[in-house]
Design a protein around this motif. Structure first.
Motif, PDB file in Angstrom:
ATOM      1  N   ALA A  81       0.849  -1.194   0.000  1.00  0.00           N
ATOM      2  CA  ALA A  81       0.000   0.000   0.000  1.00  0.00           C
ATOM      3  C   ALA A  81       0.881   1.239   0.000  1.00  0.00           C
ATOM      4  O   ALA A  81       2.043   1.173   0.429  1.00  0.00           O
ATOM      5  N   GLY A  82       0.300   2.336  -0.463  1.00  0.00           N
ATOM      6  CA  GLY A  82       1.023   3.600  -0.372  1.00  0.00           C
ATOM      7  C   GLY A  82       1.400   3.911   1.067  1.00  0.00           C
ATOM      8  O   GLY A  82       2.502   4.401   1.339  1.00  0.00           O
ATOM      9  N   MET A  83       0.496   3.621   2.000  1.00  0.00           N
ATOM     10  CA  MET A  83       0.794   3.911   3.405  1.00  0.00           C
ATOM     11  C   MET A  83       1.982   3.101   3.899  1.00  0.00           C
ATOM     12  O   MET A  83       2.763   3.581   4.723  1.00  0.00           O
ATOM     13  N   ILE A  86       5.131   4.851   2.748  1.00  0.00           N
ATOM     14  CA  ILE A  86       5.452   6.028   3.551  1.00  0.00           C
ATOM     15  C   ILE A  86       6.009   5.588   4.909  1.00  0.00           C
ATOM     16  O   ILE A  86       7.022   6.105   5.388  1.00  0.00           O
ATOM     17  N   TYR A 107      -1.896  14.151   2.726  1.00  0.00           N
ATOM     18  CA  TYR A 107      -2.961  13.152   2.589  1.00  0.00           C
ATOM     19  C   TYR A 107      -3.416  12.740   4.004  1.00  0.00           C
ATOM     20  O   TYR A 107      -2.593  12.615   4.916  1.00  0.00           O
ATOM     21  N   THR A 110      -1.638   9.920   5.913  1.00  0.00           N
ATOM     22  CA  THR A 110      -0.235  10.280   6.155  1.00  0.00           C
ATOM     23  C   THR A 110      -0.156  11.241   7.329  1.00  0.00           C
ATOM     24  O   THR A 110       0.706  11.117   8.211  1.00  0.00           O
ATOM     25  N   GLU A 150       4.458  16.283  -0.100  1.00  0.00           N
ATOM     26  CA  GLU A 150       3.825  15.742  -1.299  1.00  0.00           C
ATOM     27  C   GLU A 150       4.145  16.710  -2.435  1.00  0.00           C
ATOM     28  O   GLU A 150       3.966  17.917  -2.264  1.00  0.00           O
ATOM     29  N   ASN A 154      -2.569  16.090  -1.872  1.00  0.00           N
ATOM     30  CA  ASN A 154      -3.908  15.506  -1.948  1.00  0.00           C
ATOM     31  C   ASN A 154      -4.596  15.773  -0.614  1.00  0.00           C
ATOM     32  O   ASN A 154      -4.119  15.297   0.413  1.00  0.00           O
ATOM     33  N   VAL A 182       0.192  12.058  -6.694  1.00  0.00           N
ATOM     34  CA  VAL A 182      -0.746  12.860  -7.476  1.00  0.00           C
ATOM     35  C   VAL A 182      -0.118  13.297  -8.801  1.00  0.00           C
ATOM     36  O   VAL A 182      -0.758  13.237  -9.852  1.00  0.00           O
ATOM     37  N   SER A 201       1.662   5.987  -3.844  1.00  0.00           N
ATOM     38  CA  SER A 201       0.535   5.092  -3.774  1.00  0.00           C
ATOM     39  C   SER A 201       0.259   4.717  -5.222  1.00  0.00           C
ATOM     40  O   SER A 201      -0.265   5.532  -5.991  1.00  0.00           O
ATOM     41  N   THR A 203      -1.854   2.717  -6.079  1.00  0.00           N
ATOM     42  CA  THR A 203      -3.296   2.527  -6.072  1.00  0.00           C
ATOM     43  C   THR A 203      -4.023   3.508  -6.997  1.00  0.00           C
ATOM     44  O   THR A 203      -5.109   3.214  -7.493  1.00  0.00           O
ATOM     45  N   LYS A 204      -3.439   4.666  -7.198  1.00  0.00           N
ATOM     46  CA  LYS A 204      -4.101   5.756  -7.892  1.00  0.00           C
ATOM     47  C   LYS A 204      -3.770   5.701  -9.392  1.00  0.00           C
ATOM     48  O   LYS A 204      -4.179   4.786 -10.066  1.00  0.00           O
ATOM     49  N   ILE A 213      -4.518  -2.163  -4.448  1.00  0.00           N
ATOM     50  CA  ILE A 213      -3.803  -1.284  -3.526  1.00  0.00           C
ATOM     51  C   ILE A 213      -2.319  -1.648  -3.603  1.00  0.00           C
ATOM     52  O   ILE A 213      -1.972  -2.833  -3.581  1.00  0.00           O
TER      53      ILE A 213
HETATM   54  C1  LIG Z   1      -3.880   7.359  -1.521  1.00  0.00           C
HETATM   55  C2  LIG Z   1      -2.680   8.102  -1.084  1.00  0.00           C
HETATM   56  C3  LIG Z   1      -1.803   7.539  -0.152  1.00  0.00           C
HETATM   57  C4  LIG Z   1      -2.055   6.193   0.492  1.00  0.00           C
HETATM   58  O1  LIG Z   1      -1.992   5.166  -0.437  1.00  0.00           O
HETATM   59  P1  LIG Z   1      -2.738   3.724  -0.255  1.00  0.00           P
HETATM   60  O2  LIG Z   1      -2.261   3.001  -1.454  1.00  0.00           O
HETATM   61  O3  LIG Z   1      -4.189   3.978  -0.232  1.00  0.00           O
HETATM   62  O4  LIG Z   1      -2.219   3.164   1.021  1.00  0.00           O
HETATM   63  C5  LIG Z   1      -0.688   8.258   0.188  1.00  0.00           C
HETATM   64  N1  LIG Z   1      -0.440   9.473  -0.344  1.00  0.00           N
HETATM   65  C6  LIG Z   1      -1.269  10.046  -1.236  1.00  0.00           C
HETATM   66  C7  LIG Z   1      -0.946  11.386  -1.782  1.00  0.00           C
HETATM   67  C8  LIG Z   1      -2.414   9.378  -1.633  1.00  0.00           C
HETATM   68  O5  LIG Z   1      -3.231   9.962  -2.510  1.00  0.00           O
END
Ligand SMILES: *Cc1c(COP(=O)(O)O)cnc(C)c1O
Length: 424
Positions: A81-83, A86, A107, A110, A150, A154, A182, A201, A203-204, A213
């Motif tokens: 995951a993005g989290m 981080i 975010y 975060t 960032e 976001n 972003v 992340s 995920t986006k 994810i």
């Molecule tokens: C969504 C997001 C995250 C977290 O990512 P996940 O994949 O949902 O854990 C972290 N930073 C930013 C800027 C995000 O948009």
């Protein structure tokens, strides 16, 4: 090679045993050793190879090389995951008594990690009072171990002065860690401006279709860990958590990513599933194309909203009178992100009505999907924060955030138009 080409080819030259052209999904937990000696050499990091998917997997290795190449880094680690990206990037270089200096707007998750979870482990974050690098610099002391921001925030859409933040960080002998979710490397490559570590992340936009994810940590490879043997002892002294390896000796420029993998990931296990790794590879192949359409559609939406009588304000960095314009122009050139925010006239109630009337736009807490998405941060992503914390994160009660998708622009605008009528 250029981004479009890297996104399709980097990190993979075909599967030697099957000649598969698409990257295979190596859905396996472990990898066989030829002998006791071979296994020992793998564990000692003397020969390259795979051991166990928690530490590394060949599908994910291709993805890591591809994202590292897109960002201009030397190595990368994919995570679940993005989290997790981080968390690992910061845990890799901090311990109780240290602090992180961050830009104020982050975010939601975060912010919670930095403001409420790390402090329980003795790692505090000092949030600067503005995005101004001099406000960041004022908070740095001898216990600071990273500057965090960032590249494009976001949900606020603020653009960080990455080059100046990197200069401030390096002046005080700390790395700059940038969340580039972003912007994506298609719009901005923080490492080119001096960032030391980039987190994502996936995920986006990278995945792009809202199916998986995942996160990524990219090692820029330029921070001189060797120069600070006491401050960054974890790279310079034998690591007891990985049988005595000295990361700067064993991995050179890629010490940061290597330690994230062998200490953080190996021992806490936020591993990316190879199947999701495969989906991210699919997504990244069309990242540049999709971002181009996202950017163009968002510009058209921003112009539509600006001219609409029901709209109180539009926060879009592409308008010359926007406070973010100059910084966005510097870092994103003529392009802008497809994330924008606006307020509906009539305050919270009209905003809520407009939000509820959307048909094509999905009401959800995500962004970067091919589908157009709308979100009300004050009632979702940021609801656990106090009003004051929300304001600091750039969130106001009447604010709607749009992640403009890649559908036909006429359909997108038609939906917004009928929703604004419904709110009137
Ligand atoms: C969504 C997001 C995250 C977290 O990512 P996940 O994949 O949902 O854990 C972290 N930073 C930013 C800027 C995000 O948009």
């Amino acid at each position: 090679m250029r981004d479009e080409t890297i996104a399709i080819h980097a990190g993979y030259g075909g599967d030697p045993s099957t000649r598969a052209v698409a990257v295979p999904i190596y859905q396996t937990v472990a990898f066989e050793f030829d002998s006791a000696e071979h296994g020992a050499a793998l564990f000692n990091l003397e020969v390259p190879g795979n051991i166990y998917t928690r530490i590394g997997n060949p599908t994910n290795t291709v993805l890591e090389k591809r994202v590292a190449a897109l960002e201009g880094g030397v190595d990368a680690l994919s995570v679940s995951a993005g989290m997790a990206a981080i968390h690992y990037a910061l845990a890799n270089i901090t311990e109780a008594g240290n602090n992180i200096v961050s830009l104020p707007q982050l975010y939601g998750a975060t912010y919670t990690l930095l403001a409420h979870i790390f402090p329980k482990q003795g790692i505090c974050t000092r949030f600067a009072k503005s995005d101004n690098p001099s406000d960041v610099e004022a908070l740095i002391d001898e216990n600071t171990r990273a500057i965090y921001c960032e590249s494009v925030g976001n949900p606020a859409g603020n653009v960080a002065d990455v080059e100046e933040l990197a200069r401030v960080a390096h002046k005080h002998a700390v790395p700059l860690i940038v969340d580039n979710t972003v912007a994506t490397p298609i719009l901005l490559k923080p490492i080119q401006y001096g960032a030391d570590v980039v987190v994502h992340s996936m995920t986006k936009f990278m995945g792009g279709h809202g199916t998986s994810i995942g996160g990524m940590i990219v090692d820029g490879g330029k921070f001189p860990w060797r120069k600070y043997p006491d401050k960054f002892y974890m790279f310079n002294r034998p690591e007891i958590a990985y049988h005595g390896v000295v990361y700067v000796d064993q991995y050179g420029d890629a010490a940061f990513a290597a330690r994230c993998r062998t200490v953080c990931q190996r021992n806490t296990g936020a591993t990316l599933s190879p199947f999701n790794g495969f989906l991210f590879l699919q997504g990244i192949e069309t990242l540049a194309l999709r971002v181009e359409r996202h950017v163009e559609n968002a510009r058209r939406v921003a112009e539509f909203l600006r001219d609409h009588p029901q709209v109180a304000w539009v926060n879009y960095a592409g308008f010359p009178d926007n406070p973010l314009y100059a910084m966005a122009q510097r870092y994103l050139g003529s392009k802008r992100c497809s994330l924008l925010t606006f307020g509906v006239k009539g305050g919270f109630e009209s905003g809520r009505k407009c939000f509820n009337a959307l048909n094509l736009f999905k009401r959800m807490v995500n962004m970067g999907d091919a589908k157009s998405l709308a979100c009300h941060p004050a009632s979702t992503t940021h609801r656990q924060l106090t009003l004051e914390e929300q304001a600091k994160a750039g969130v106001t009660p009447e604010m709607l955030r749009l992640s403009v998708g890649i559908e036909h622009i006429d359909d997108i605008i038609a939906d917004l138009s009928q929703a604004l009528d419904a709110a009137a």
